[in-house]
Design a protein around this motif. Structure first.
Motif, PDB file in Angstrom:
ATOM      1  N   ARG A  74       0.836  -1.205   0.000  1.00  0.00           N
ATOM      2  CA  ARG A  74       0.000   0.000   0.000  1.00  0.00           C
ATOM      3  C   ARG A  74       0.871   1.254   0.000  1.00  0.00           C
ATOM      4  O   ARG A  74       0.616   2.191  -0.758  1.00  0.00           O
ATOM      5  N   SER A  75       1.893   1.272   0.819  1.00  0.00           N
ATOM      6  CA  SER A  75       2.781   2.428   0.905  1.00  0.00           C
ATOM      7  C   SER A  75       3.559   2.641  -0.395  1.00  0.00           C
ATOM      8  O   SER A  75       3.627   3.753  -0.920  1.00  0.00           O
ATOM      9  N   ASN A  76       4.153   1.569  -0.908  1.00  0.00           N
ATOM     10  CA  ASN A  76       4.958   1.685  -2.130  1.00  0.00           C
ATOM     11  C   ASN A  76       4.125   2.078  -3.344  1.00  0.00           C
ATOM     12  O   ASN A  76       4.617   2.756  -4.246  1.00  0.00           O
ATOM     13  N   MET A  77       2.884   1.649  -3.399  1.00  0.00           N
ATOM     14  CA  MET A  77       2.064   1.859  -4.585  1.00  0.00           C
ATOM     15  C   MET A  77       1.129   3.065  -4.476  1.00  0.00           C
ATOM     16  O   MET A  77       0.500   3.454  -5.468  1.00  0.00           O
ATOM     17  N   ALA A  78       1.045   3.693  -3.317  1.00  0.00           N
ATOM     18  CA  ALA A  78       0.075   4.773  -3.089  1.00  0.00           C
ATOM     19  C   ALA A  78       0.184   5.894  -4.122  1.00  0.00           C
ATOM     20  O   ALA A  78      -0.834   6.332  -4.675  1.00  0.00           O
ATOM     21  N   ALA A  79       1.375   6.373  -4.386  1.00  0.00           N
ATOM     22  CA  ALA A  79       1.537   7.488  -5.323  1.00  0.00           C
ATOM     23  C   ALA A  79       1.102   7.091  -6.734  1.00  0.00           C
ATOM     24  O   ALA A  79       0.475   7.887  -7.443  1.00  0.00           O
ATOM     25  N   TYR A  80       1.412   5.868  -7.146  1.00  0.00           N
ATOM     26  CA  TYR A  80       1.011   5.403  -8.483  1.00  0.00           C
ATOM     27  C   TYR A  80      -0.506   5.276  -8.575  1.00  0.00           C
ATOM     28  O   TYR A  80      -1.113   5.681  -9.566  1.00  0.00           O
ATOM     29  N   TYR A  81      -1.103   4.708  -7.542  1.00  0.00           N
ATOM     30  CA  TYR A  81      -2.559   4.552  -7.539  1.00  0.00           C
ATOM     31  C   TYR A  81      -3.236   5.918  -7.596  1.00  0.00           C
ATOM     32  O   TYR A  81      -4.171   6.124  -8.363  1.00  0.00           O
ATOM     33  N   GLN A  82      -2.750   6.854  -6.794  1.00  0.00           N
ATOM     34  CA  GLN A  82      -3.341   8.187  -6.773  1.00  0.00           C
ATOM     35  C   GLN A  82      -3.154   8.880  -8.119  1.00  0.00           C
ATOM     36  O   GLN A  82      -4.097   9.434  -8.672  1.00  0.00           O
ATOM     37  N   GLN A  83      -1.949   8.829  -8.651  1.00  0.00           N
ATOM     38  CA  GLN A  83      -1.648   9.493  -9.916  1.00  0.00           C
ATOM     39  C   GLN A  83      -2.486   8.949 -11.063  1.00  0.00           C
ATOM     40  O   GLN A  83      -2.880   9.685 -11.957  1.00  0.00           O
ATOM     41  N   HIS A  84      -2.771   7.658 -11.030  1.00  0.00           N
ATOM     42  CA  HIS A  84      -3.484   7.024 -12.135  1.00  0.00           C
ATOM     43  C   HIS A  84      -4.958   6.768 -11.830  1.00  0.00           C
ATOM     44  O   HIS A  84      -5.641   6.082 -12.588  1.00  0.00           O
ATOM     45  N   GLY A  85      -5.448   7.327 -10.710  1.00  0.00           N
ATOM     46  CA  GLY A  85      -6.857   7.255 -10.384  1.00  0.00           C
ATOM     47  C   GLY A  85      -7.359   5.862 -10.060  1.00  0.00           C
ATOM     48  O   GLY A  85      -8.503   5.525 -10.340  1.00  0.00           O
ATOM     49  N   ILE A  86      -6.517   5.063  -9.439  1.00  0.00           N
ATOM     50  CA  ILE A  86      -6.901   3.710  -9.047  1.00  0.00           C
ATOM     51  C   ILE A  86      -7.127   3.682  -7.541  1.00  0.00           C
ATOM     52  O   ILE A  86      -6.349   4.253  -6.780  1.00  0.00           O
ATOM     53  N   VAL A  87      -8.173   3.009  -7.125  1.00  0.00           N
ATOM     54  CA  VAL A  87      -8.502   2.912  -5.703  1.00  0.00           C
ATOM     55  C   VAL A  87      -7.908   1.617  -5.153  1.00  0.00           C
ATOM     56  O   VAL A  87      -8.087   0.545  -5.735  1.00  0.00           O
ATOM     57  N   TRP A  88      -7.187   1.736  -4.032  1.00  0.00           N
ATOM     58  CA  TRP A  88      -6.631   0.557  -3.366  1.00  0.00           C
ATOM     59  C   TRP A  88      -7.771  -0.247  -2.766  1.00  0.00           C
ATOM     60  O   TRP A  88      -8.613   0.298  -2.069  1.00  0.00           O
ATOM     61  N   GLU A  89      -7.783  -1.549  -3.033  1.00  0.00           N
ATOM     62  CA  GLU A  89      -8.828  -2.417  -2.506  1.00  0.00           C
ATOM     63  C   GLU A  89      -8.189  -3.544  -1.702  1.00  0.00           C
ATOM     64  O   GLU A  89      -7.665  -4.494  -2.266  1.00  0.00           O
ATOM     65  N   GLU A  90      -8.246  -3.391  -0.376  1.00  0.00           N
ATOM     66  CA  GLU A  90      -7.637  -4.396   0.495  1.00  0.00           C
ATOM     67  C   GLU A  90      -8.226  -5.795   0.306  1.00  0.00           C
ATOM     68  O   GLU A  90      -7.475  -6.772   0.304  1.00  0.00           O
ATOM     69  N   PRO A  91      -9.542  -5.954   0.124  1.00  0.00           N
ATOM     70  CA  PRO A  91     -10.070  -7.310  -0.097  1.00  0.00           C
ATOM     71  C   PRO A  91      -9.472  -7.977  -1.346  1.00  0.00           C
ATOM     72  O   PRO A  91      -9.252  -9.182  -1.363  1.00  0.00           O
ATOM     73  N   TYR A  92      -9.187  -7.193  -2.372  1.00  0.00           N
ATOM     74  CA  TYR A  92      -8.561  -7.711  -3.590  1.00  0.00           C
ATOM     75  C   TYR A  92      -7.152  -8.225  -3.266  1.00  0.00           C
ATOM     76  O   TYR A  92      -6.765  -9.311  -3.667  1.00  0.00           O
ATOM     77  N   PHE A  93      -6.395  -7.425  -2.511  1.00  0.00           N
ATOM     78  CA  PHE A  93      -5.050  -7.829  -2.108  1.00  0.00           C
ATOM     79  C   PHE A  93      -5.120  -9.109  -1.278  1.00  0.00           C
ATOM     80  O   PHE A  93      -4.358 -10.051  -1.498  1.00  0.00           O
ATOM     81  N   ALA A  94      -6.047  -9.157  -0.317  1.00  0.00           N
ATOM     82  CA  ALA A  94      -6.188 -10.328   0.565  1.00  0.00           C
ATOM     83  C   ALA A  94      -6.546 -11.582  -0.224  1.00  0.00           C
ATOM     84  O   ALA A  94      -5.990 -12.657   0.015  1.00  0.00           O
ATOM     85  N   LYS A  95      -7.453 -11.452  -1.177  1.00  0.00           N
ATOM     86  CA  LYS A  95      -7.870 -12.600  -1.990  1.00  0.00           C
ATOM     87  C   LYS A  95      -6.674 -13.174  -2.750  1.00  0.00           C
ATOM     88  O   LYS A  95      -6.434 -14.381  -2.729  1.00  0.00           O
ATOM     89  N   PHE A  96      -5.930 -12.299  -3.407  1.00  0.00           N
ATOM     90  CA  PHE A  96      -4.802 -12.791  -4.196  1.00  0.00           C
ATOM     91  C   PHE A  96      -3.622 -13.205  -3.327  1.00  0.00           C
ATOM     92  O   PHE A  96      -2.803 -14.017  -3.741  1.00  0.00           O
ATOM     93  N   TRP A  97      -3.537 -12.683  -2.120  1.00  0.00           N
ATOM     94  CA  TRP A  97      -2.503 -13.137  -1.183  1.00  0.00           C
ATOM     95  C   TRP A  97      -2.716 -14.615  -0.884  1.00  0.00           C
ATOM     96  O   TRP A  97      -1.792 -15.415  -0.903  1.00  0.00           O
ATOM     97  N   GLN A  98      -3.959 -14.975  -0.614  1.00  0.00           N
ATOM     98  CA  GLN A  98      -4.288 -16.366  -0.282  1.00  0.00           C
ATOM     99  C   GLN A  98      -4.066 -17.300  -1.462  1.00  0.00           C
ATOM    100  O   GLN A  98      -3.762 -18.473  -1.272  1.00  0.00           O
ATOM    101  N   GLU A  99      -4.189 -16.794  -2.679  1.00  0.00           N
ATOM    102  CA  GLU A  99      -4.044 -17.618  -3.877  1.00  0.00           C
ATOM    103  C   GLU A  99      -2.610 -17.622  -4.406  1.00  0.00           C
ATOM    104  O   GLU A  99      -2.335 -18.268  -5.414  1.00  0.00           O
ATOM    105  N   SER A 100      -1.724 -16.894  -3.751  1.00  0.00           N
ATOM    106  CA  SER A 100      -0.351 -16.747  -4.223  1.00  0.00           C
ATOM    107  C   SER A 100       0.636 -17.497  -3.349  1.00  0.00           C
ATOM    108  O   SER A 100       0.351 -17.839  -2.203  1.00  0.00           O
ATOM    109  N   GLU A 101       1.806 -17.683  -3.892  1.00  0.00           N
ATOM    110  CA  GLU A 101       2.945 -18.192  -3.147  1.00  0.00           C
ATOM    111  C   GLU A 101       3.734 -16.954  -2.729  1.00  0.00           C
ATOM    112  O   GLU A 101       4.159 -16.166  -3.580  1.00  0.00           O
TER     113      GLU A 101
END
Length: 142
Positions: free
Chosen positions: A18-45
């Motif tokens: 979240r910290s590393n990507m915040a400026a990119y998300y803000q600059q490009h109009g993308i909203v950080w979605e924690e549930p999305y991160f959590a879902k893919f965390w569980q599906e990832s190695e």
């Protein structure tokens, strides 16, 4: 000494991404979605990147039949520019080769300096979608 292990704390990874990507998300109009991160965390190695015993980053891989996706490669800002990202990228590329994957893919913001690291490791842009570059690297043994 740099070490990559399959042990990384979820909360640490969440806050770092979240910290590393915040400026990119803000600059490009993308909203950080924690549930999305959590879902893919569980599906990832998930792998921790350690420097002198301290977790300073992480990498996330998703494996499919012939392709390995680098879903995240994050290094704490205080440790960036010291070769940790390159070391971790080399590690996951080698892991994908051992697993006989044909290609590794990733998505990066076009204005993220990390894209030059990926290019140094043989990744090429295969698609441009707005501010995002989809990159791919062939893993066939030379």
């Amino acid at each position: 000494m740099i070490k990559i292990t399959p042990h990384v704390d979820y909360e640490f990874a969440l806050q770092l991404a979240r910290s590393n990507m915040a400026a990119y998300y803000q600059q490009h109009g993308i909203v950080w979605e924690e549930p999305y991160f959590a879902k893919f965390w569980q599906e990832s190695e998930n792998f921790g990147i350690y420097q002198e015993g301290q977790c300073v980053g992480f990498a996330r891989l998703r494996n499919e039949q012939e392709v390995c996706y680098l879903a995240d490669l994050q290094v704490s800002t205080a440790f960036q520019g010291k070769g940790l990202g390159a070391y971790a990228l080399g590690y996951v590329l080698q892991l994908a080769k051992i697993r006989r994957k044909a290609r590794m893919r990733l998505v990066v913001f076009a204005d993220n300096p990390a894209q030059s690291l990926y290019q140094r490791f043989g990744f090429q842009v295969v698609e441009r979608a707005g501010s995002l570059w989809k990159m791919e690297c062939a893993l066939a043994e030379q």
